[in-house]
Design a protein around this motif. Structure first.
Motif, mmCIF file in Angstrom:
data_model
loop_
_atom_site.group_PDB
_atom_site.id
_atom_site.type_symbol
_atom_site.label_atom_id
_atom_site.label_comp_id
_atom_site.label_asym_id
_atom_site.label_seq_id
_atom_site.Cartn_x
_atom_site.Cartn_y
_atom_site.Cartn_z
ATOM 1 N N LEU A 128 -8.272 -4.078 2.510
ATOM 2 C CA LEU A 128 -7.569 -3.964 1.229
ATOM 3 C C LEU A 128 -8.583 -4.223 0.128
ATOM 4 O O LEU A 128 -9.145 -5.311 0.038
ATOM 5 C CB LEU A 128 -6.413 -4.971 1.158
ATOM 6 N N PHE A 131 -5.306 -3.908 -5.718
ATOM 7 C CA PHE A 131 -3.925 -3.483 -5.895
ATOM 8 C C PHE A 131 -3.536 -3.697 -7.352
ATOM 9 O O PHE A 131 -4.200 -4.445 -8.079
ATOM 10 C CB PHE A 131 -2.983 -4.248 -4.953
ATOM 11 N N VAL A 139 3.099 -4.923 -2.093
ATOM 12 C CA VAL A 139 1.956 -4.905 -1.163
ATOM 13 C C VAL A 139 2.143 -5.989 -0.105
ATOM 14 O O VAL A 139 1.891 -5.758 1.095
ATOM 15 C CB VAL A 139 0.619 -5.082 -1.932
ATOM 16 N N GLU A 142 4.688 -4.810 2.385
ATOM 17 C CA GLU A 142 4.148 -3.746 3.243
ATOM 18 C C GLU A 142 3.189 -4.321 4.292
ATOM 19 O O GLU A 142 3.178 -3.888 5.444
ATOM 20 C CB GLU A 142 3.451 -2.700 2.382
ATOM 21 N N ILE A 143 2.395 -5.301 3.896
ATOM 22 C CA ILE A 143 1.464 -5.937 4.841
ATOM 23 C C ILE A 143 2.244 -6.661 5.932
ATOM 24 O O ILE A 143 1.888 -6.606 7.111
ATOM 25 C CB ILE A 143 0.500 -6.893 4.099
ATOM 26 N N ILE A 181 0.156 1.713 2.046
ATOM 27 C CA ILE A 181 -0.329 0.791 1.014
ATOM 28 C C ILE A 181 -0.570 1.536 -0.292
ATOM 29 O O ILE A 181 -0.285 1.021 -1.385
ATOM 30 C CB ILE A 181 -1.607 0.057 1.502
#
Length: 191
Positions: A128, A131, A139, A142-143, A181
Motif C-alpha cells: 500500500l 490513500f 481502505v 477493504e484490507i 483498493i
C-alpha cells in the motif's frame, strides 16, 4: 644415561608415570643410538627451481619458430588462433558458465553482450503506497476483507503507509486486491 633420561622425563612430565609402555619413547628402544653432539648437520643440495614433474626438455627449434611466427602476427589474427586450433584438434567447445547470482568482480567479469534471463516471478507482495485522507475508513474495511486482521491491527497497518499488506500471493489474486483498493481510493502496487 637411560636412568638420567627417565628421571628427567618423569620429573618434567607427570603423564609419563601413567603410561604403561616406556618403549614409546625413542631413547628407550633397544636400537637407539644417541646422536654424536660433535657431528655437523647434513647439508642438502636444493634445486634452483622446484619442478614437481621433473626436469623439462628444452623446446625444439620447430616450436621456437612457431612461437616467433605467432608473436609476429597482428592482434586480430592472434585472436583467431584459439578457435581455429580447437576446430583442428577436435577439442570440445568451451561453454560459457551461468554466473547468475555470483559476484564476478565488478565491471571486469563477464561480457557486456550477454543477457541474463531471470526466472519469472510466480508470487508477489502487495504494498500500500498511499490513500486519500477521506477514504481511510474504506481502505481499512477493504484490507480487513482480504486479511485476517482485526479493526485495530488494520488501522495500525494503514497508518504506517507505505507498508506491505499481503505477501506471497499469485498474480491474479494480487491484481484483484489492487483493483479493490484502487476502487475505494487507495494506491497499491505489486512487488
Amino acid at each position: 644415561m637411560k636412568l638420567a633420561t627417565l628421571y628427567r622425563l618423569a620429573r618434567c612430565h607427570p603423564v609419563v608415570c601413567q603410561k604403561t609402555n616406556l618403549l614409546q619413547y625413542r631413547c628407550f628402544q633397544p636400537d637407539f643410538v644417541p646422536r654424536d653432539p660433535k657431528s655437523k648437520p647434513k647439508k642438502y643440495k636444493y634445486p634452483e627451481v622446484y619442478e614437481p614433474y621433473g626436469p623439462r626438455l628444452p623446446p625444439s627449434d620447430k616450436i621456437i619458430q612457431l612461437a616467433e611466427k605467432i608473436a609476429a602476427l597482428p592482434l586480430e589474427e592472434r585472436m583467431k588462433i584459439g578457435p581455429t586450433l580447437h576446430l583442428k584438434v577436435s577439442h570440445p567447445k568451451l561453454v560459457p558458465l551461468d554466473v547468475e547470482g555470483v559476484d564476478t568482480g565488478g565491471a571486469r567479469g563477464g561480457s557486456p553482450k550477454t543477457e541474463v534471463k531471470k526466472a519469472e516471478k510466480t508470487t508477489f507482495d502487495i504494498k500500500l503506497e498511499k490513500f486519500e485522507a477521506g477514504a481511510k475508513l474504506k481502505v481499512i474495511k477493504e484490507i480487513r476483507s482480504f486479511t485476517d486482521l482485526g479493526l485495530k491491527e488494520a488501522k495500525d497497518l494503514v497508518e504506517k503507509v507505505p507498508v506491505i499488506l499481503k505477501q506471497q500471493v499469485t498474480k491474479d489474486e494480487a491484481n484483484s486486491i489492487i483493483e479493490k483498493i484502487k476502487a475505494v481510493g487507495g494506491v497499491a502496487v505489486m512487488e
